[in-house]
Design a protein around this motif. Sequence first.
Motif, PDB file in Angstrom:
ATOM      1  N   ASP A   8       0.849  -1.182   0.000  1.00  0.00           N
ATOM      2  CA  ASP A   8       0.000   0.000   0.000  1.00  0.00           C
ATOM      3  C   ASP A   8       0.888   1.237   0.000  1.00  0.00           C
ATOM      4  O   ASP A   8       1.886   1.293   0.732  1.00  0.00           O
ATOM      5  CB  ASP A   8      -0.885  -0.028   1.257  1.00  0.00           C
ATOM      6  N   LYS A  10       0.503   3.828   1.399  1.00  0.00           N
ATOM      7  CA  LYS A  10       0.570   4.356   2.773  1.00  0.00           C
ATOM      8  C   LYS A  10       1.878   3.950   3.459  1.00  0.00           C
ATOM      9  O   LYS A  10       2.361   4.640   4.345  1.00  0.00           O
ATOM     10  CB  LYS A  10      -0.606   3.845   3.598  1.00  0.00           C
ATOM     11  N   GLU A  11       2.430   2.797   3.057  1.00  0.00           N
ATOM     12  CA  GLU A  11       3.666   2.284   3.664  1.00  0.00           C
ATOM     13  C   GLU A  11       4.918   2.949   3.099  1.00  0.00           C
ATOM     14  O   GLU A  11       5.977   2.894   3.727  1.00  0.00           O
ATOM     15  CB  GLU A  11       3.764   0.771   3.452  1.00  0.00           C
ATOM     16  N   PRO A  13       5.106   6.430   1.379  1.00  0.00           N
ATOM     17  CA  PRO A  13       4.656   7.693   0.783  1.00  0.00           C
ATOM     18  C   PRO A  13       5.777   8.520   0.155  1.00  0.00           C
ATOM     19  O   PRO A  13       5.499   9.402  -0.662  1.00  0.00           O
ATOM     20  CB  PRO A  13       4.016   8.432   1.958  1.00  0.00           C
ATOM     21  N   TYR A  43      -2.234  12.136  -4.336  1.00  0.00           N
ATOM     22  CA  TYR A  43      -1.677  10.882  -3.819  1.00  0.00           C
ATOM     23  C   TYR A  43      -1.441  10.930  -2.317  1.00  0.00           C
ATOM     24  O   TYR A  43      -1.535   9.905  -1.637  1.00  0.00           O
ATOM     25  CB  TYR A  43      -0.414  10.471  -4.583  1.00  0.00           C
ATOM     26  N   HIS A  44      -1.177  12.087  -1.788  1.00  0.00           N
ATOM     27  CA  HIS A  44      -1.082  12.199  -0.325  1.00  0.00           C
ATOM     28  C   HIS A  44      -2.442  11.906   0.310  1.00  0.00           C
ATOM     29  O   HIS A  44      -2.503  11.269   1.363  1.00  0.00           O
ATOM     30  CB  HIS A  44      -0.555  13.578   0.088  1.00  0.00           C
ATOM     31  N   TYR A  46      -4.507   9.794  -0.820  1.00  0.00           N
ATOM     32  CA  TYR A  46      -4.677   8.347  -0.929  1.00  0.00           C
ATOM     33  C   TYR A  46      -4.023   7.608   0.243  1.00  0.00           C
ATOM     34  O   TYR A  46      -4.211   6.405   0.400  1.00  0.00           O
ATOM     35  CB  TYR A  46      -4.071   7.825  -2.230  1.00  0.00           C
ATOM     36  N   CYS A  47      -3.261   8.314   1.025  1.00  0.00           N
ATOM     37  CA  CYS A  47      -2.577   7.707   2.169  1.00  0.00           C
ATOM     38  C   CYS A  47      -3.371   7.866   3.463  1.00  0.00           C
ATOM     39  O   CYS A  47      -2.853   7.629   4.555  1.00  0.00           O
ATOM     40  CB  CYS A  47      -1.179   8.317   2.338  1.00  0.00           C
ATOM     41  N   GLY A  48      -4.635   8.249   3.372  1.00  0.00           N
ATOM     42  CA  GLY A  48      -5.477   8.412   4.552  1.00  0.00           C
ATOM     43  C   GLY A  48      -5.975   7.083   5.085  1.00  0.00           C
ATOM     44  O   GLY A  48      -5.591   6.004   4.622  1.00  0.00           O
ATOM     45  N   GLU A  49      -6.854   7.167   6.031  1.00  0.00           N
ATOM     46  CA  GLU A  49      -7.387   5.972   6.705  1.00  0.00           C
ATOM     47  C   GLU A  49      -8.425   5.212   5.880  1.00  0.00           C
ATOM     48  O   GLU A  49      -8.619   4.019   6.072  1.00  0.00           O
ATOM     49  CB  GLU A  49      -8.004   6.378   8.057  1.00  0.00           C
ATOM     50  N   SER A  54      -7.192   4.383  -2.522  1.00  0.00           N
ATOM     51  CA  SER A  54      -5.940   3.722  -2.144  1.00  0.00           C
ATOM     52  C   SER A  54      -5.131   3.438  -3.404  1.00  0.00           C
ATOM     53  O   SER A  54      -5.697   3.247  -4.484  1.00  0.00           O
ATOM     54  CB  SER A  54      -6.205   2.384  -1.446  1.00  0.00           C
TER      55      SER A  54
END
Length: 160
Positions: A8, A10-11, A13, A43-44, A46-49, A54
């Motif tokens: 993901d 998120k891992e 960024p 894209y930032h 897309y890193c939400g909860e 995603s």
Amino acid sequence: MKNMKIVDLKEIPEIIPILAKWHHDQWAYLNPQSTLEGRIEKYHEYCGEEFIPSTYVACRNSDILGSASIIKHDMKTRMEYSPWLASVFVPPRHRNNGIGTRLVCHVMSIAEENNFDSLYLFTPDKERFYLKLGWTTIHKEFYSDTQVFVMSINFREKQK
């Protein structure tokens, strides 16, 4: 491809500027109002909860091999459809190694695990690729002056 993993965004960024540049260079003509800076900002988000939106990234060691996203809407003309597979991209030097297929299947699997009945996408030039993965063409239309294929996959029908 050996030793490839899908993670993901998120891992990791820190790779957002790379992805944003890839996607901007590839598809700016379909979204002429977008800027590289706007894509980076998106894209930032897309890193939400939340699960949607995603982005998933194929990596091998420190090499970024490609990406694919799941988003709420991807076409202003087709707001009745949701969610969408979007931004499937593999750099030319890594193509034809199954990376795109693995990314698409990963997003499909996650959408199905999250109890979505269907997933949608549009593509100007990869209809055959998606047909091979079980997608169906539902419309052919012009979007931003480009002919595109609007496609879907229904997970409930796939299980029959």
